[in-house]
Design an enzyme around this catalytic site. Structure first.
Site, PDB file in Angstrom:
ATOM      1  N   GLY A 238     -32.676  27.966 123.160  1.00 56.05           N
ATOM      2  CA  GLY A 238     -32.081  26.758 123.747  1.00 56.05           C
ATOM      3  C   GLY A 238     -31.274  27.136 124.975  1.00 56.05           C
ATOM      4  CB  VAL A 239     -31.694  30.011 127.299  1.00 50.84           C
ATOM      5  CG1 VAL A 239     -32.973  29.706 128.078  1.00 50.84           C
ATOM      6  CG2 VAL A 239     -30.745  30.886 128.096  1.00 50.84           C
TER       7      VAL A 239
ATOM      8  N   GLY B 155     -29.874  24.585 127.399  1.00 50.39           N
ATOM      9  CA  GLY B 155     -28.963  23.549 126.884  1.00 50.39           C
ATOM     10  C   GLY B 155     -27.519  23.790 127.321  1.00 50.39           C
ATOM     11  NE  ARG B 156     -24.472  18.972 125.688  1.00 53.11           N
ATOM     12  CZ  ARG B 156     -25.237  17.878 125.643  1.00 53.11           C
ATOM     13  NH1 ARG B 156     -25.328  17.124 126.693  1.00 53.11           N
ATOM     14  NH2 ARG B 156     -25.899  17.548 124.562  1.00 53.11           N
ATOM     15  CG  MET B 157     -23.135  25.003 122.795  1.00 56.74           C
ATOM     16  SD  MET B 157     -21.552  25.645 123.387  1.00 56.74           S
ATOM     17  CE  MET B 157     -21.623  27.333 122.818  1.00 56.74           C
TER      18      MET B 157
ATOM     19  CG  HIS C 239     -17.299  16.308 119.574  1.00 55.36           C
ATOM     20  ND1 HIS C 239     -16.675  16.212 118.346  1.00 55.36           N
ATOM     21  CD2 HIS C 239     -17.429  17.639 119.826  1.00 55.36           C
ATOM     22  CE1 HIS C 239     -16.446  17.442 117.887  1.00 55.36           C
ATOM     23  NE2 HIS C 239     -16.884  18.320 118.761  1.00 55.36           N
TER      24      HIS C 239
ATOM     25  CE  LYS D 247     -20.638  16.942 117.154  1.00 55.80           C
ATOM     26  NZ  LYS D 247     -21.588  18.051 117.142  1.00 55.80           N
TER      27      LYS D 247
ATOM     28  N   GLY E 100     -19.641  18.866 112.711  1.00 54.02           N
ATOM     29  CA  GLY E 100     -19.693  19.926 111.694  1.00 54.02           C
ATOM     30  C   GLY E 100     -18.305  20.515 111.463  1.00 54.02           C
TER      31      GLY E 100
HETATM   32  P1  NAD Z   1     -28.154  20.568 124.044  1.00 50.86           P
HETATM   33  O1  NAD Z   1     -28.996  19.377 123.696  1.00 50.86           O
HETATM   34  O2  NAD Z   1     -27.507  20.620 125.393  1.00 50.86           O
HETATM   35  O3  NAD Z   1     -29.010  21.913 123.876  1.00 50.86           O
HETATM   36  C1  NAD Z   1     -29.991  22.133 122.902  1.00 50.86           C
HETATM   37  C2  NAD Z   1     -31.132  22.874 123.588  1.00 50.86           C
HETATM   38  O4  NAD Z   1     -32.086  23.290 122.619  1.00 50.86           O
HETATM   39  C3  NAD Z   1     -31.887  21.989 124.614  1.00 50.86           C
HETATM   40  O5  NAD Z   1     -31.895  22.645 125.873  1.00 50.86           O
HETATM   41  C4  NAD Z   1     -33.298  21.933 124.041  1.00 50.86           C
HETATM   42  O6  NAD Z   1     -34.294  21.936 125.068  1.00 50.86           O
HETATM   43  C5  NAD Z   1     -33.355  23.234 123.242  1.00 50.86           C
HETATM   44  N1  NAD Z   1     -34.440  23.267 122.258  1.00 50.86           N
HETATM   45  C6  NAD Z   1     -34.877  22.276 121.428  1.00 50.86           C
HETATM   46  N2  NAD Z   1     -35.940  22.700 120.725  1.00 50.86           N
HETATM   47  C7  NAD Z   1     -36.154  23.985 121.085  1.00 50.86           C
HETATM   48  C8  NAD Z   1     -37.120  24.959 120.695  1.00 50.86           C
HETATM   49  N3  NAD Z   1     -38.060  24.706 119.783  1.00 50.86           N
HETATM   50  N4  NAD Z   1     -37.057  26.193 121.262  1.00 50.86           N
HETATM   51  C9  NAD Z   1     -36.113  26.477 122.191  1.00 50.86           C
HETATM   52  N5  NAD Z   1     -35.194  25.576 122.615  1.00 50.86           N
HETATM   53  C10 NAD Z   1     -35.209  24.363 122.062  1.00 50.86           C
HETATM   54  O7  NAD Z   1     -27.059  20.656 122.879  1.00 50.86           O
HETATM   55  P2  NAD Z   1     -25.727  21.540 122.841  1.00 50.86           P
HETATM   56  O8  NAD Z   1     -24.568  20.687 123.233  1.00 50.86           O
HETATM   57  O9  NAD Z   1     -25.952  22.835 123.540  1.00 50.86           O
HETATM   58  O10 NAD Z   1     -25.566  21.753 121.266  1.00 50.86           O
HETATM   59  C11 NAD Z   1     -26.579  22.388 120.495  1.00 50.86           C
HETATM   60  C12 NAD Z   1     -26.118  22.509 119.054  1.00 50.86           C
HETATM   61  O11 NAD Z   1     -24.979  23.352 118.958  1.00 50.86           O
HETATM   62  C13 NAD Z   1     -25.677  21.170 118.408  1.00 50.86           C
HETATM   63  O12 NAD Z   1     -26.064  21.172 117.044  1.00 50.86           O
HETATM   64  C14 NAD Z   1     -24.163  21.215 118.541  1.00 50.86           C
HETATM   65  O13 NAD Z   1     -23.494  20.401 117.611  1.00 50.86           O
HETATM   66  C15 NAD Z   1     -23.923  22.677 118.266  1.00 50.86           C
HETATM   67  N6  NAD Z   1     -22.629  23.208 118.732  1.00 50.86           N
HETATM   68  C16 NAD Z   1     -22.019  24.102 117.907  1.00 50.86           C
HETATM   69  C17 NAD Z   1     -20.841  24.706 118.300  1.00 50.86           C
HETATM   70  C18 NAD Z   1     -20.237  25.771 117.421  1.00 50.86           C
HETATM   71  O14 NAD Z   1     -19.192  26.351 117.771  1.00 50.86           O
HETATM   72  N7  NAD Z   1     -20.857  26.104 116.291  1.00 50.86           N
HETATM   73  C19 NAD Z   1     -20.264  24.386 119.535  1.00 50.86           C
HETATM   74  C20 NAD Z   1     -20.921  23.457 120.364  1.00 50.86           C
HETATM   75  C21 NAD Z   1     -22.120  22.889 119.958  1.00 50.86           C
END
Ligand code: NAD
Length: 268
Positions: A8-9, A11-13, A156, A160, A166
């Site tokens: 998910g490189v 994505g936001r995280m 949030h 989200k 969580g």
């Molecule tokens: P996001 O939607 O910006 O990013 C998710 C990414 O995953 C997207 O870029 C998407 O294209 C990618 N993705 C989906 N299917 C995929 C696959 N099969 N292979 C590769 N990539 C794939 O979301 P986000 O804000 O980055 O959050 C992601 C998750 O992390 C959520 O569940 C969020 O709640 C969680 N989160 C956890 C923490 C923590 O500290 N544990 C902190 C922030 C967010």
């Protein structure tokens, strides 16, 4: 040096994680995975994250970088994470999971891997939140059965997809466990219309979704005459990303098992 790959490189995280690995002197960027069929496959992951070319290109299948990394960091979605967990178990890799919003069945499936690989799974990777969990345990033990009502409020950003967060659920679980309660029995996740007064032992949850709020959690202990609020506010995703990279370095040397950030930080 721990070789880290990020799913998910784009994505936001994911993009924040690239930054965090870059800043870490004991971890190195070994790969990045985007969704199958994504037009971003082939892009330099440093450029995706805004830190400039790093010579590591995004791929759309984990298989193609299987020999390149030691630990996978996964912040995606429950079904994607469970697939990656199976992949890592099969190939002798370790994994750090930040994905939230798993159902009970999905959590049970995740847990079934505890003997098959070393994983760190935590709904919140920030050091501050994990310290807050310790503070909540102490507060709940002192106040929870002494007439203090307990409520968890979280806010949030508007994108989200799961609620309550969580982290809010984890905070509720910590408080409940400290008081021999369970969220199944005592958690109240909705109050609408003529729902009547609150009961003594319930643990209430309230959710705010707005704008670009990175993540805020308050647990309130309220009684007649006073109110105690324990609050954590994240102002940048970097706090989660740095925690995840720390977890990746830590789990690289661990035996099979399911660990959380309390283990990583030595708070247990
Ligand atoms: P996001 O939607 O910006 O990013 C998710 C990414 O995953 C997207 O870029 C998407 O294209 C990618 N993705 C989906 N299917 C995929 C696959 N099969 N292979 C590769 N990539 C794939 O979301 P986000 O804000 O980055 O959050 C992601 C998750 O992390 C959520 O569940 C969020 O709640 C969680 N989160 C956890 C923490 C923590 O500290 N544990 C902190 C922030 C967010």
């Amino acid at each position: 040096m721990t070789r880290v790959a990020i799913v998910g490189v784009a994505g936001r995280m994911g993009r924040t994680l690239v930054n965090a690995v870059e800043q870490d002197t004991e971890a190195t960027l070994a790969g990045g995975v985007v969704e199958p069929g994504s037009s971003l496959a082939g892009a330099d992951i440093g450029e995706l994250a805004g830190v400039g070319k790093r010579g590591v290109v995004a791929v759309d299948s984990l298989e193609s970088i299987v020999d390149d990394f030691d630990v996978l960091i996964d912040f995606t979605a429950p079904n994607v994470t469970l697939g990656n967990l199976a992949f890592c178990a099969k190939h002798g890799k370790r994994i750090v999971i930040g994905t939230t919003g798993m159902s009970d069945d999905e959590l049970a499936e995740l847990d079934s891997y505890r003997d098959k690989l070393a994983m760190v799974f935590a709904p919140n990777m920030s050091v501050g939140v994990n310290l807050t969990l310790k503070l909540l345990e102490t507060a709940a033990k002192a106040l929870g059965d002494e007439g203090y009502d307990i409520e968890v409020i979280e806010s949030h950003h508007r994108h989200k997809v799961d609620a309550p967060s969580g982290t809010a659920i984890k905070m509720g679980e910590v408080v409940a466990a400290s008081l021999d309660r369970t969220l199944k029995e005592h958690g109240v996740f909705e109050r609408v219309g003529q729902c009547g007064p609150r009961s003594d032992k319930e643990i209430g949850f309230a959710t705010v979704r707005a704008g670009d709020i990175v993540g805020e959690h308050t647990v309130m202990f309220a009684t007649e005459g006073e109110r105690i609020e324990i609050t954590h506010k994240a102002s940048s995703r970097m706090t989660f990303a740095k925690g995840a990279v720390r977890a990746a370095r830590w789990v690289a040397g661990k035996d099979n098992g399911r660990y959380d950030m309390q283990d990583v930080l030595g708070l247990i």
